[in-house]
Design a protein around this motif. Structure first.
Motif, mmCIF file in Angstrom:
data_model
loop_
_atom_site.group_PDB
_atom_site.id
_atom_site.type_symbol
_atom_site.label_atom_id
_atom_site.label_comp_id
_atom_site.label_asym_id
_atom_site.label_seq_id
_atom_site.Cartn_x
_atom_site.Cartn_y
_atom_site.Cartn_z
ATOM 1 N N PRO A 112 0.801 -1.228 0.000
ATOM 2 C CA PRO A 112 0.000 0.000 0.000
ATOM 3 C C PRO A 112 0.831 1.273 0.000
ATOM 4 C CG PRO A 112 0.125 -0.860 2.218
ATOM 5 C CD PRO A 112 0.868 -1.844 1.343
ATOM 6 N N LEU B 273 -1.143 4.630 -0.973
ATOM 7 C CA LEU B 273 -2.599 4.670 -0.922
ATOM 8 C C LEU B 273 -3.063 5.557 0.226
ATOM 9 C CD1 LEU B 273 -3.464 0.902 -1.550
ATOM 10 C CD2 LEU B 273 -3.258 2.779 -3.207
ATOM 11 N N PRO B 274 -4.253 6.133 0.140
ATOM 12 C CA PRO B 274 -4.749 7.015 1.204
ATOM 13 C C PRO B 274 -4.966 6.254 2.505
ATOM 14 C CG PRO B 274 -6.481 6.586 -0.410
ATOM 15 C CD PRO B 274 -5.218 6.051 -0.987
ATOM 16 N N GLU B 275 -4.884 6.988 3.608
ATOM 17 C CA GLU B 275 -5.112 6.383 4.917
ATOM 18 C C GLU B 275 -6.511 5.779 4.981
ATOM 19 O OE1 GLU B 275 -4.922 7.615 9.669
ATOM 20 O OE2 GLU B 275 -4.696 9.126 8.107
ATOM 21 N N GLY B 276 -6.602 4.632 5.604
ATOM 22 C CA GLY B 276 -7.900 3.969 5.725
ATOM 23 C C GLY B 276 -8.262 3.121 4.530
ATOM 24 N N ALA B 277 -7.282 2.887 3.629
ATOM 25 C CA ALA B 277 -7.567 2.125 2.407
ATOM 26 C C ALA B 277 -7.275 0.635 2.570
ATOM 27 C CB ALA B 277 -6.756 2.695 1.238
ATOM 28 N N ASP B 278 -7.202 0.147 3.800
ATOM 29 C CA ASP B 278 -6.916 -1.275 4.020
ATOM 30 C C ASP B 278 -7.940 -2.161 3.309
ATOM 31 O OD1 ASP B 278 -4.787 -0.661 5.612
ATOM 32 O OD2 ASP B 278 -5.817 -1.018 7.507
ATOM 33 N N ASP B 279 -7.431 -3.148 2.603
ATOM 34 C CA ASP B 279 -8.280 -4.176 1.991
ATOM 35 C C ASP B 279 -7.877 -5.500 2.625
ATOM 36 O OD1 ASP B 279 -9.590 -6.052 0.455
ATOM 37 O OD2 ASP B 279 -9.176 -5.054 -1.455
#
Length: 306
Positions: free
Chosen positions: A258, A264-270
């Motif tokens: 990430p 990737l933007p914060e909070g973009a966990d997949d």
């Protein structure tokens, strides 16, 4: 040489969380409460008032801080860090080994080793303190939140220094595995990769620059299948994001990273696409017993990742 006993903290560990500390330097604040409110703007005045009235803010001498107590420096003040809302991470750690001195844990991805930012109760350290009741537990090293695999903890403060010394003296062997894209006839890796790493403009990243190398990784290809390769990565040095940046520099960024090549933007966990980087094994000569200790993560990476 006699080791000094660590100072007793004025607040005990509570629900797996030890007290945080802030030093009071010279300043214009009329009260300690006003300093805390200004110093930590993310915590509301009402929240600080509630903590102080509950005697959850204590100075280094064990004296409670009151709302009216005048500001004084130098002085250390202890308090409990809390989060109003913390997202649950749906993966569990596995304890692989435990004795009176050491704890070895297989960490899942997305879980930070220690409290940071928006993670407190979901950090590996706090989870383990709650589960095992080991208030003196301390990690001997850290791996990134996105990385899975082995983390070594010290159980007792009295013997901690002997184990901590292994890391700067490079007396511990650590090996990682990573899945990267692979193009037959194009991709290749050197046995050893060295470069100079420095902080990037964004605090989350590091980058390579010309100059004397300060990072070194040994690399071996273990398997190639379906357009991906499984690499064995053995870091000689321990720079921030070293393995991720070295793979990126070789044109094969680690799958599902990430941060590299694109942050990737914060909070973009997949949660369905964990970083394919695993702290697979570690070994060392125990500085207390002289015995060889070796540990291996049971976790397996997906050579054909999602």
């Amino acid at each position: 040489m006699t080791r000094r006993k660590p100072p007793q903290l004025p607040l005990p560990t509570r629900d797996g969380v030890g007290p945080s500390c802030v030093g009071l330097s010279a300043g214009p604040w009329p009260t300690i409460a006003e300093f805390l409110i200004e110093r930590f703007p993310a915590i509301t005045r009402a929240a600080w008032t509630a903590r102080i009235e509950a005697n959850d803010v204590i100075d280094e001498h064990g004296v409670p801080v009151t709302l009216a107590r005048r500001y004084q420096s130098p002085l250390r003040v202890y308090y409990y860090r809390t989060l109003e809302a913390e997202a649950h991470i749906p993966f569990e750690e596995q304890i692989l080994f435990q004795d009176d001195e050491l704890l070895v844990v297989d960490k899942p991805p997305f879980v930070p080793v220690t409290p940071t930012g928006k993670y407190l109760q979901q950090s590996l350290l706090v989870r383990l303190k709650r589960k095992l009741g080991l208030d003196d537990l301390v990690p001997m090293h850290r791996i990134d939140r996105s990385t899975s695999g082995l983390v070594l903890f010290s159980v007792r403060a009295a013997t901690r220094g002997a184990y901590q010394a292994m890391f700067p003296e490079r007396r511990i062997d650590k090996h990682y595995e990573a899945v990267v894209p692979w193009q037959e006839g194009v991709s290749s890796v050197p046995e050893t990769y060295r470069s100079r790493l420095v902080d990037d403009d964004h605090f989350m990243r590091v980058r390579e620059v010309p100059g004397e190398p300060n990072s070194e990784t040994h690399i071996a290809v273990q398997e190639v299948r379906d357009g991906h390769a499984l690499l064995k990565l053995s870091p000689v040095t321990g720079r921030k994001h070293q393995l991720r940046v070295h793979c990126q520099a070789l044109g094969m960024p680690i799958v599902n990273d990430p941060i590299y090549p694109v942050l990737l933007p914060e909070g973009a966990d997949d949660f369905d696409k964990p970083l394919q980087l695993l702290a697979k094994s570690l070994s060392f000569i125990d500085p207390l017993t002289g015995e060889r200790r070796s540990f291996t993560s049971p976790r397996q990476l997906l050579l054909t990742p999602r």
